[in-house]
Design a protein around this motif. Structure first.
Motif: not given
Ligand code: RUQ
Ligand code: CUA
Length: 667
Positions: A115-116, A167-168, A302-303, A322-325
């Protein structure tokens, strides 16, 4: 008290024994006289012991009618049972390492738990959810959420192995998850704990200003089953507790329950129970897709990790994203609405037609049922009470369909039998209450032992429930079983719900804390169940497909042992030339091609688990020898008459010694 229970148990045992012998003879008739048959008993809900025993009895060698998947809660795993017998078939490792199956211990599966936050050996698994096609569980996948470090796992039901964990991000306590839409287009994942998004170092007292919630939608690829975080919706900082998808007429919507709309950050038991009503959030995910296509989403850096197990290479790999909409409701009219719902609702459950949305207000005795039709009406007429951060709040009277005056206390969860009835659990009064959709009248109630959380009817949260059995998942066990010290297993209770009255058939112990469960007819899983991994399809980079190909390669400190197993030896079984401190990788391929012939592999002093290798599979054990000498290894699974002979030796020489590297079998 225990004496009394014990006596009681002895009587029960006597009854069961009697009923078994009756099973085979004419005496059966006598038993029917003593105790009324099921139908007659149905009227009172009381069932004779022999009748109950018959209904759960699955003769040796016979199969159960249903699979039940129960979450392990704080065990982090999922357990598989048969219904009606209540027999435990398997514990599937998901979010916690499992030494029995080397999950999280062998090199192949370690990446699944990345996980991160790094490698995490544990989580709290709450809600199993079967994939659906046309609103019906299809037996392809089982999904489950990790509550502590937000994740969703996917289990492939051909192999009963965890094959993906995503992962969320922007989430804290992934509780309202992973509830599926009727065709498994999306799994919902709402955050239970709101947090600063993106995370930052702020005063906790700045909750109202800085904390936000995120409602995540994870898409599931129709062909590959691959999960992707499609988008998130940034919402007010409440606690998003549970969710369920719209279906039928409400297909296209997802409903989330909330508590703590007070936005308290301390002593929530008092401070989050102030308001008379919290909300059920209704999200129009088809609208969300339109906004996404129109480019309305923000890219938030994000990560997070997306880990997949590839059955062909038999390896898990981790991918970092690394990215979320992110969609923001104030910029997306019509995306979501709040439905006022008393009082700190826990479960939100949608009936099989999709018309009724049941709010289980855990601080109230009554259940609030909303109408989807009325909701759409109120939206079309823009009848809003107020607007919170761009989210219209509808008026309670405009959306409520009815109230169930249950007479119980502490409603938590509701499931449906597909015949117009609903069943709700009450934690405080320890009971399941059956009531009628539309008339809201209470039809039946049955005590459970004790303090029930979730309940499960196979398909009971889908469009097509198999309304034959109900399993009550109880939180407190007390005197139900022989005592086992202070810690008791949690208990499930099986009911027959085919008659007017619920009939309790069976108690069975469970693993960990089953929050939710899912059930499905065995016939939807059995035909696709894999029996072996075909050796010719094994594309593991370190697979060894014959004894001739076995070898040991050493480069500097790194040693790779290409080993095979077959009844009843390892090849090679003598290895020399390894030094203290080397990094040794045993890549063990099980050459068997027979159903149910795994081999195990264990090395003395290894700071690791065993391996348990299925036929046709390759697994890798990492070992760093600590001391010079002779180290035995052996097979841990009693695989043949000569299983005890399945053993070998590694010679470990002191660091720096040049012992010739050699390996052999039968010399
Ligand atoms: S929630 S009962 Cu995850 Cu109700 Cu446990
Ligand atoms: Cu192989 Cu025991």
């Amino acid at each position: 008290m225990y004496n009394k229970t014990y006596l009681c148990m002895k009587t029960t045992l006597k009854h069961v024994l009697t009923s078994c012998s009756l099973f085979f003879g004419l005496l059966f008739l006598v038993s029917s006289c003593i105790a009324p048959n099921g139908e007659k008993a149905g009227a009172s809900g009381v069932l004779s012991v022999s009748d109950a025993a018959q209904r759960v009895y699955v003769a040796p060698g016979k199969y159960d009618e249903f699979y039940a998947f129960l979450s392990g809660g704080f065990s982090g795993q999922v357990s598989v049972y048969g219904l009606p017998s209540g027999r435990l078939f398997k514990v599937m490792p998901v979010f916690a390492v499992d030494a029995e199956k080397a999950y999280g211990f062998n090199e192949e599966t370690k990446p699944m738990l990345m996980t991160s936050f790094g490698f995490l050996p544990w989580d709290d698994a709450h809600h199993p959810e079967l994939s659906q096609t046309n609103g019906t569980p299809d037996g392809k996948y089982l999904f489950i959420n990790a509550n502590n470090t937000p994740r969703i796992a996917k289990i492939d039901l051909t192999t009963f192995e965890t094959t993906e964990i995503i992962e969320i991000p922007n989430s804290g306590g992934n509780h309202s998850s992973p509830f599926t839409t009727p065709n498994t287009d999306y799994l919902a994942a709402g955050t239970r704990f709101s947090v600063p998004i993106p995370q930052k170092d702020v005063a906790i007292a700045s909750y109202a200003k800085n904390f936000k919630g995120a409602l995540s939608f994870i898409s599931v690829d129709k062909k590959s089953g691959d999960m992707n975080l499609a988008f998130q919706i940034l919402v007010p900082g409440y606690d998003y507790d549970l969710a369920h998808s719209g279906k039928g007429k409400s297909d296209g919507w997802m409903f989330f329950s909330t508590y703590n709309s007070e936005q308290a950050h301390s002593l929530l038991e008092v401070n989050a129970s102030q308001k008379d009503k919290d909300f059920i959030a209704a999200v129009n995910w088809k609208k969300a897709e339109e906004y996404l296509a129109a480019g309305k989403a923000h890219d938030f850096p994000t990560s997070y990790y997306d880990n997949s197990y590839d059955e062909s290479t038999q390896m898990a790999t981790s991918k970092q994203v690394k990215n979320v909409k992110v969609l923001i409701p104030s910029e997306c009219p019509g995306l979501m609405y709040y439905l006022p719902t008393p009082k700190s609702p826990h479960g939100v459950d949608v009936d099989p037609t999709g018309e009724y949305i049941v709010g289980n207000g855990k601080l109230s005795a009554d259940l609030t049922v909303h109408s989807f039709t009325k909701m759409i009406d109120a939206i079309q007429n823009e009848k809003y009470d107020t607007i919170i951060e761009g989210i219209p709040v509808l008026k309670f009277e405009d959306v409520v369909a009815g109230t169930v005056s249950s007479g119980g206390l502490g409603p938590l969860h509701t499931e449906f039998d597909g015949k117009g009835n609903a069943y709700t659990t009450f934690f405080i009064t320890s009971e399941v209450v059956k009531w009628k959709l539309g008339t809201w009248e209470v039809l039946d109630r049955h005590q459970v032992y004790y303090s029930v959380g979730h309940l499960m009817i196979p398909g009971g949260d889908s469009e097509h429930p198999w309304g034959k059995y109900l399993v009550s998942l109880n939180k407190i066990t007390k005197d139900r079983y022989l005592p086992t010290g202070p810690e008791l297993d949690q208990s499930a209770q099986l009911f027959d719900i085919t008659g007017d009255k619920m009939q309790m058939l069976l108690d069975f112990p469970t693993v960990g804390e089953p929050h939710y469960g899912q059930g499905i007819p065995a016939s939807l899983i059995v035909p696709n169940s894999k029996k072996i991994y075909k050796l010719e399809e094994n594309n593991h980079p370190y697979a060894t497909k014959s004894e001739k190909a076995t070898k040991v390669l050493k480069k500097g400190n790194e040693v790779h042992v290409y080993m095979t197993t077959i009844r009843s030896h390892f090849a090679p079984d003598n290895i020399e030339g390894i030094n203290v401190g080397d990094d040794v990788y045993f890549h063990v391929t099980n050459l068997e091609q027979d159903y149910d012939v795994p081999h195990g592999f264990a090395v003395m002093g290894a700071r690791n688990s065993e391996l348990l290798i299925m036929p046709g599979q390759t697994e890798t054990l990492y070992w760093k020898p600590q001391t010079a000498g002779i180290i035995p290894f052996y097979c841990t699974d009693f695989c043949s008459a000569l299983h005890q002979e399945m053993q070998g030796y590694v010679r470990v020489s002191p660091k720096g010694t040049k012992t010739e590297l050699k390996w052999s079998l039968g010399e």
